[in-house]
Design an enzyme around this catalytic site. Structure first.
Site, mmCIF file in Angstrom:
data_model
loop_
_atom_site.group_PDB
_atom_site.id
_atom_site.type_symbol
_atom_site.label_atom_id
_atom_site.label_comp_id
_atom_site.label_asym_id
_atom_site.label_seq_id
_atom_site.Cartn_x
_atom_site.Cartn_y
_atom_site.Cartn_z
ATOM 1 N N ASP A 10 0.812 -1.385 0.060
ATOM 2 C CA ASP A 10 -0.191 -0.095 0.000
ATOM 3 C C ASP A 10 1.033 1.223 0.205
ATOM 4 O O ASP A 10 1.477 1.421 0.963
ATOM 5 C CB ASP A 10 -0.903 -0.002 1.330
ATOM 6 C CG ASP A 10 -1.823 1.035 1.406
ATOM 7 O OD1 ASP A 10 -1.673 2.086 0.730
ATOM 8 O OD2 ASP A 10 -2.516 1.080 2.163
ATOM 9 N N ILE A 11 0.692 1.876 -1.050
ATOM 10 C CA ILE A 11 1.462 3.275 -1.161
ATOM 11 C C ILE A 11 1.563 4.122 -0.136
ATOM 12 O O ILE A 11 2.321 5.003 0.465
ATOM 13 C CB ILE A 11 1.430 4.046 -2.531
ATOM 14 C CG1 ILE A 11 2.964 4.933 -2.638
ATOM 15 C CG2 ILE A 11 0.253 4.456 -2.836
ATOM 16 C CD1 ILE A 11 3.154 5.127 -4.103
ATOM 17 N N ASN A 24 -5.833 12.581 -11.408
ATOM 18 C CA ASN A 24 -6.588 13.149 -12.526
ATOM 19 C C ASN A 24 -6.251 14.438 -12.731
ATOM 20 O O ASN A 24 -5.710 15.244 -11.762
ATOM 21 C CB ASN A 24 -7.751 12.688 -12.339
ATOM 22 C CG ASN A 24 -8.784 13.480 -11.282
ATOM 23 O OD1 ASN A 24 -8.587 14.647 -11.288
ATOM 24 N ND2 ASN A 24 -9.240 12.569 -10.470
ATOM 25 N N GLY A 32 -9.147 4.688 -7.184
ATOM 26 C CA GLY A 32 -7.870 3.857 -7.265
ATOM 27 C C GLY A 32 -6.769 4.364 -6.126
ATOM 28 O O GLY A 32 -7.228 4.916 -5.345
ATOM 29 N N VAL A 33 -5.440 4.656 -6.796
ATOM 30 C CA VAL A 33 -4.474 5.188 -5.981
ATOM 31 C C VAL A 33 -4.806 6.568 -5.536
ATOM 32 O O VAL A 33 -4.483 7.089 -4.336
ATOM 33 C CB VAL A 33 -3.095 5.133 -6.707
ATOM 34 C CG1 VAL A 33 -2.198 6.137 -5.914
ATOM 35 C CG2 VAL A 33 -2.758 3.812 -6.914
ATOM 36 N N ASP A 34 -5.425 7.434 -6.459
ATOM 37 C CA ASP A 34 -5.674 8.876 -6.104
ATOM 38 C C ASP A 34 -6.629 9.003 -4.892
ATOM 39 O O ASP A 34 -6.218 9.387 -4.038
ATOM 40 C CB ASP A 34 -6.091 9.149 -7.346
ATOM 41 C CG ASP A 34 -6.547 10.755 -7.267
ATOM 42 O OD1 ASP A 34 -5.885 11.632 -6.381
ATOM 43 O OD2 ASP A 34 -7.093 11.415 -8.088
ATOM 44 N N GLY A 123 -4.500 1.372 -14.383
ATOM 45 C CA GLY A 123 -5.873 0.999 -13.416
ATOM 46 C C GLY A 123 -6.864 1.407 -14.499
ATOM 47 O O GLY A 123 -6.946 0.925 -15.730
#
Length: 168
Positions: A10-11, A24, A32-34, A123
């Site tokens: 997990d970042i 974005n 997702g990650v964002d 993704g």
């Protein structure tokens, strides 16, 4: 010489100077990650993203901006906007490479020593994972930092981890 690390995880839990967000163009969070970074980092990240957006109208594909890391263990978050995959004929590889290089340049200019990257654009932006990994690794290898000592690729899923493992 840069040390390149690879982990699966997990970042938002990485204890590094900078984590990179696959953002974005609106900089207002997403999936997702964002979404994970915005949720874990708290309101301070969104507040700074809004200021950047109000000042310059968001972030263009391939470019990068930096904010606080809020509640994250990192010091800063660099937001970069990856390209949406459209079959490869719309300069997607160059734009993706620019994401990595511009994030590294921003971290290095600010004298940070450790940077963690997610798998940008793989993704919902549908960039083929193997192609994206090759672009990422090539970009990192081509970068000559003054301050960065460690770059970590943080793979959330098994597929990306195995692809990066074969490349690194």
């Amino acid at each position: 010489m840069i040390k390149v690390r690879l982990i699966q995880g997990d970042i938002t839990k990485q204890e590094v100077d900078v984590i990179v967000n696959a953002a974005n163009s609106s900089l207002l969070g997403g999936g997702g990650v964002d979404g994970a970074i915005h949720r874990a980092g708290g309101a301070a990240i969104l507040e700074e993203c809004r200021k950047i957006r109000n000042k310059q109208g968001g972030c263009k594909t391939g470019e990068a901006v930096m904010t606080t890391a809020g509640n994250l263990p990192a010091k800063k978050v660099i937001h970069t906007v990856g390209p949406v995959w459209n079959g490869g004929g719309k300069d997607e590889k160059h734009l993706l490479s620019s994401c990595y290089l511009n994030a590294l340049k921003l971290a290095d200019e600010n004298e940070y020593e450790s940077v963690a990257f997610p798998n940008i654009s793989t993704g919902i932006y549908r960039f083929p994972k193997e192609e994206a990994a090759k672009v990422a690794v090539e970009a990192v290898k081509s970068f000559a930092p003054q301050h960065i000592k460690t770059i970590t690729f943080v793979c959330f899923d098994d597929d990306n981890f195995k692809i990066y493992e074969a490349l690194i």
